[in-house]
Each structure stands twice: as C-alpha cells, then as structure tokens.
Motif scaffolding. Structure first.
Motif, PDB file in Angstrom:
ATOM      1  N   HIS A   1      37.044  40.463  41.101  1.00 43.32           N
ATOM      2  CA  HIS A   1      37.738  41.684  40.625  1.00 43.32           C
ATOM      3  C   HIS A   1      36.781  42.504  39.970  1.00 43.32           C
ATOM      4  CE1 HIS A   1      41.111  44.139  40.254  1.00 43.32           C
ATOM      5  NE2 HIS A   1      40.853  44.478  39.010  1.00 43.32           N
TER       6      HIS A   1
ATOM      7  N   GLY B   1      43.103  42.174  35.489  1.00 43.77           N
ATOM      8  CA  GLY B   1      42.469  43.184  35.925  1.00 43.77           C
ATOM      9  C   GLY B   1      42.998  44.673  35.973  1.00 43.77           C
TER      10      GLY B   1
ATOM     11  N   HIS C   1      38.915  41.816  45.987  1.00 41.56           N
ATOM     12  CA  HIS C   1      39.688  42.196  44.926  1.00 41.56           C
ATOM     13  C   HIS C   1      40.360  41.151  44.149  1.00 41.56           C
ATOM     14  CE1 HIS C   1      43.884  43.818  43.569  1.00 41.56           C
ATOM     15  NE2 HIS C   1      43.229  44.878  43.098  1.00 41.56           N
ATOM     16  N   THR C   2      40.462  40.116  44.912  1.00 41.90           N
ATOM     17  CA  THR C   2      41.229  38.723  44.418  1.00 41.90           C
ATOM     18  C   THR C   2      40.484  37.804  43.507  1.00 41.90           C
ATOM     19  OG1 THR C   2      43.051  38.962  46.167  1.00 41.90           O
ATOM     20  CG2 THR C   2      42.495  36.773  44.851  1.00 41.90           C
TER      21      THR C   2
ATOM     22  N   SER D   1      43.454  50.562  36.291  1.00 38.91           N
ATOM     23  CA  SER D   1      42.342  49.480  36.268  1.00 38.91           C
ATOM     24  C   SER D   1      42.058  49.055  34.785  1.00 38.91           C
ATOM     25  CB  SER D   1      41.031  49.771  36.859  1.00 38.91           C
ATOM     26  OG  SER D   1      39.958  48.676  36.878  1.00 38.91           O
TER      27      SER D   1
ATOM     28  N   MET E   1      35.601  46.235  41.429  1.00 38.35           N
ATOM     29  CA  MET E   1      36.230  47.370  40.708  1.00 38.35           C
ATOM     30  C   MET E   1      34.779  48.180  40.210  1.00 38.35           C
ATOM     31  SD  MET E   1      39.387  47.746  40.937  1.00 38.35           S
ATOM     32  CE  MET E   1      39.177  47.120  42.677  1.00 38.35           C
TER      33      MET E   1
ATOM     34  N   ASN F   1      41.306  36.115  34.629  1.00 38.41           N
ATOM     35  CA  ASN F   1      39.845  35.822  34.399  1.00 38.41           C
ATOM     36  C   ASN F   1      39.661  34.865  33.448  1.00 38.41           C
ATOM     37  OD1 ASN F   1      36.984  36.279  34.269  1.00 38.41           O
ATOM     38  ND2 ASN F   1      37.399  38.053  32.528  1.00 38.41           N
TER      39      ASN F   1
ATOM     40  N   ILE G   1      38.065  33.967  38.702  1.00 38.60           N
ATOM     41  CA  ILE G   1      39.252  34.525  38.795  1.00 38.60           C
ATOM     42  C   ILE G   1      39.851  33.056  38.990  1.00 38.60           C
ATOM     43  CG2 ILE G   1      41.225  35.671  39.840  1.00 38.60           C
ATOM     44  CD1 ILE G   1      39.477  37.404  38.128  1.00 38.60           C
TER      45      ILE G   1
END
Length: 438
Positions: free
Chosen positions: A24, A311, A20-21, A337, A28, A417, A412
């Motif tokens: 991302h 994100g 997730h970090t 999202s 997703m 991003n 990231i």
C-alpha cells in the motif's frame, strides 16, 4: 463514466487491487509522484470500484467536516462485515451509528480511562518483567501478547484462568486472518473449504463464547460494580434503548480487531525507531524515569506518523458531490490517505526523521496526523490506545536499553502495517539515567 474521475494508474483492476492491499505505502507514494495530490484507483470487488485518493489537509478537512449522511464510512468498510458484524461501529451510518457511538462513549471518557490505567499498568509490568536481559526479543509478538491481555481484561472483563483459556485461542485465530479469507465473503461457496471453512468454524466458536459471557454477565446483579467496557455497556441507563446481544457482540469484536493489532504494531515500531535513534531512546528513558508521559506519548505519535499503521480512511458518497473542486458521482469512495499525509514534505519537516519533538513544539498543523481518522468518525478508542501505549513504553524504557537485531521494513498483515521481521531487539538491563543518578 470513467472520464468523470481524476486520472490514475492504467494498470488492470486486479493488479491495482493487489498493490493497494499488499504494498500500500509504496503504491500510494509512486502514484502520488506521478499524478499529484488527487488520483483515482480502479479496484475489483469486494473492494470499491472507484477510489479517489486525497491527501492535502484542506481536502481532508472538507471530507471529515462533511455531513455524515453524504459520506458513508460504514459503506466504505463493508468488506469487513463478515468479521465484525452488521452492527459494528465501523460499518453503520447516520442514526444507527450515532446511537451506537452514544452508547459506547461512556466507556471511553476520561474518568473511565483513569479507571483502566492501573489495570493496564499491572498487565504491562507483568509482561515486561518476563523479558530476559541479554536476550533477543521479537517485540511485535511480545506487544501482541500484551495488548491482547489488555483487551481481554479491560474490554471483555475476563480475568479468571478458565475464561482466558477458553477465549484467548479463539481471539488469536480470529486476529490472524489470511487476506485470502476476504474472498470468501464475496463468494460464499468457498466457505466450505480449507482456510475459509476453518475461519467460519472459529467465528462460530467465538460467537458462542461471547454470547454465553454476555448472558452470564446480564444475569449478575453486581455487574454495575465492574468497570470493564462490557460491564459499562450492559449498565447503559434507561434514557437509551440498551444494546442487544447481537449489537454487543459486534461492538466487542470491533474493539478487539480495531484496538489490538494496531496498538501492538505502533508499539513495536516505536521501539524499533528508538533503537535506530539512540538520542531519542535516552531522552525517552529519562522521560520514563521522570514520569514525563507527554514525551512518551509524543514518541508513540511519531512512530504512528513515521510508520503509518492503517493506510487510509474510506468514505462512500451517497449523492453527487464536489470535493476539492472535483465533481464526483454518487457511489464513489473517497480515500483520505494517511500514508501520504504523514509523508508530506510541506507539513512534516524532514518526514523521514524520527523526531517526537514535532508533537511538542506546536509545528504540527491540523489534518496532517490522522492515525485515528477524524470528524464524527474519529476512532472512539483513540485515547485508550494512546494511554495504553504510553504506559507500555514507560515500563519497557524504565527497565531496558535495546538495539535492533536487524533492519526492518513494513508488510501488510490483514489491513495493518507491521514490522516484517517482528522488530527484533537485543535488550540489556538499564540503570537509572545519568541525570537522575546525580
């Protein structure tokens, strides 16, 4: 308890948190393919324990339109408190947030932005004029230098060389946060060692400079003649209780962190995308020559859609609620999202194509373009960011043509991003567009 949530990946929590970090958009996208429009992530502290991801426009509208007392954005961003401070606009909720936003708003009105524009133009022109035709430039670095200068002068009002020399290095070090630093916010003992110790030292030094600047400006009777954001905040009228020094510090740092790297990244992505789409670049060059800011803003917006900078937007439920027809318990974090909303085939025809015209032809539906969030928590600096980006694009496009020096992918950095290789461009001097020369 877990069976009360929509299905989601069964990976270990620490693995989900890492994906997730650090990856991302990929994470997703793969989970949406597997589980659909709504799914649950299970993460580890200091991140939320349960995160339910939404991306359909009707769900996003429901979340953004909900009572702010029921969905706390501040609690959803709590991991940033050690950097931004407890009074940050991003971290407060309900009455405290409403008061801070009310006091900040005069610094971001249309008339205020008109006052900042000439300064942004001068900064952009000075920076872009240093580029050497025939050279290769790392546009992310150049855009970060430029946008940091804008923050220094437009937000902090620091224009003298001594003040800039004192503040600039501190701001750079605070901005360049290693994600590992966030672990030190959960386990304070780490702050005695290595990079955690250096971060704390930099934070103390920055606070010392900011508080000294605030004190100096409070003592200046002519402060109401200055137009930077800090001066406007210091000149708040008697109808509201003025911001304290601690509140001013937190809001200034928030504006720095939220408004610097995000704008720099969006600009570097815009240049990269135009380098890969020569027809768009030529139309944008014509727009720059003609003063068509509407098209240049569409280029910037399309870059923000195509290469999503942030994100998603979190909100934490303060009571049991039903969202999108799904009952969720108190304490759940709902995540709108932005990545998934911007990639949706139903709402964005040919989502992989860089097509600024989608922002001009009326085809964009509400709640499908979300780089600044939405509802009462929409980014207060959105108009400043778009104005700044449009001005910078005009200065670049009126002087240069550019081609990408290499392919590019996102990575990231902190929570943003950015182009992994800095969006390196080979630039050449540009004559006036052909249609203008006739």
């Amino acid at each position: 308890m877990t069976d009360r949530y929509p299905p989601g990946p069964r990976l270990p929590r620490v693995v989900q948190a890492l994906l997730h970090t650090k990856w991302h958009a990929w994470f997703m996208t793969t989970q949406a393919r597997k589980f659909g429009d709504v799914f649950t992530l299970r993460l580890v502290p200091p991140m939320p324990e349960h995160v339910v991801v939404f991306s359909r426009p009707e769900h996003i509208r429901e979340i953004f339109a909900a009572d702010p007392a029921d969905l706390h954005a501040g609690e959803g961003n709590r991991s940033l408190e050690a950097i931004m401070g407890e009074h940050s606009l991003l971290l407060t909720d309900e009455a405290e947030h409403a008061r801070a936003r009310r006091l900040l708003m005069p610094a971001f009105t249309g008339s205020a932005l008109a006052g900042y524009r000439a300064l942004v133009e001068a900064i952009a022109e000075a920076h872009v004029d240093t580029w050497a035709p025939g050279s290769t430039v790392t546009t992310l670095d150049r855009m970060e230098d430029l946008t940091l200068e804008v923050i220094m002068q437009v937000v902090f009002g620091v224009t003298d060389e001594r003040g800039r020399a004192e503040l600039m290095p501190l701001l750079r070090r605070i901005l360049d946060i290693n994600p590992v630093v966030f672990l030190g916010f959960k386990w304070p003992r780490l702050q005695r060692f290595g990079l955690w110790k250096r971060f704390q030292q930099d934070k103390v030094a920055l606070d010392s400079v900011l508080y000294a600047e605030i004190a100096r400006r409070r003592a200046q009777p002519e402060q109401d003649r200055r137009t930077d954001v800090l001066s406007r905040l210091l000149a708040v009228g008697s109808g509201d209780e003025p911001l304290t020094d601690a509140e001013l510090r937190d809001q200034l740092v928030t504006l720095l962190l939220a408004g610097h790297e995000t704008t720099a990244s969006a600009l570097s992505w815009a240049l990269h995308e135009m380098a890969a789409a020569p027809a768009v670049q030529e139309r944008a060059r014509q727009a720059a020559h003609d003063g068509d800011d509407r098209y240049l803003e569409a280029v910037l917006k399309e870059a923000m859609r195509r290469r999503t900078v942030i994100g998603g937007v979190p909100r934490q439920l303060t009571r049991d609620m039903t969202i999108g027809g799904i009952p969720l318990p108190r304490g759940t974090v709902v995540h709108t999202s932005i990545v998934l909303a911007h990639q949706d085939l139903v709402n964005h025809a040919e989502p992989e194509r860089f097509r600024p015209e989608r922002f001009l032809d009326g085809s964009l539906a509400p709640n499908t373009w979300l780089p600044f969030g939405g509802g009462v928590r929409r980014c207060i600096g959105a108009s400043l960011s778009l104005m700044e980006g449009t001005v910078v694009l005009r200065e670049v496009l009126s002087r240069y043509r550019f081609t990408a020096a290499q392919g590019e992918r996102g990575r990231i950095r902190n929570i943003t991003n950015v182009p992994a290789h800095g969006a390196r461009m080979v630039i050449t001097a540009a004559a006036a567009p052909a249609t203008a020369a006739r």
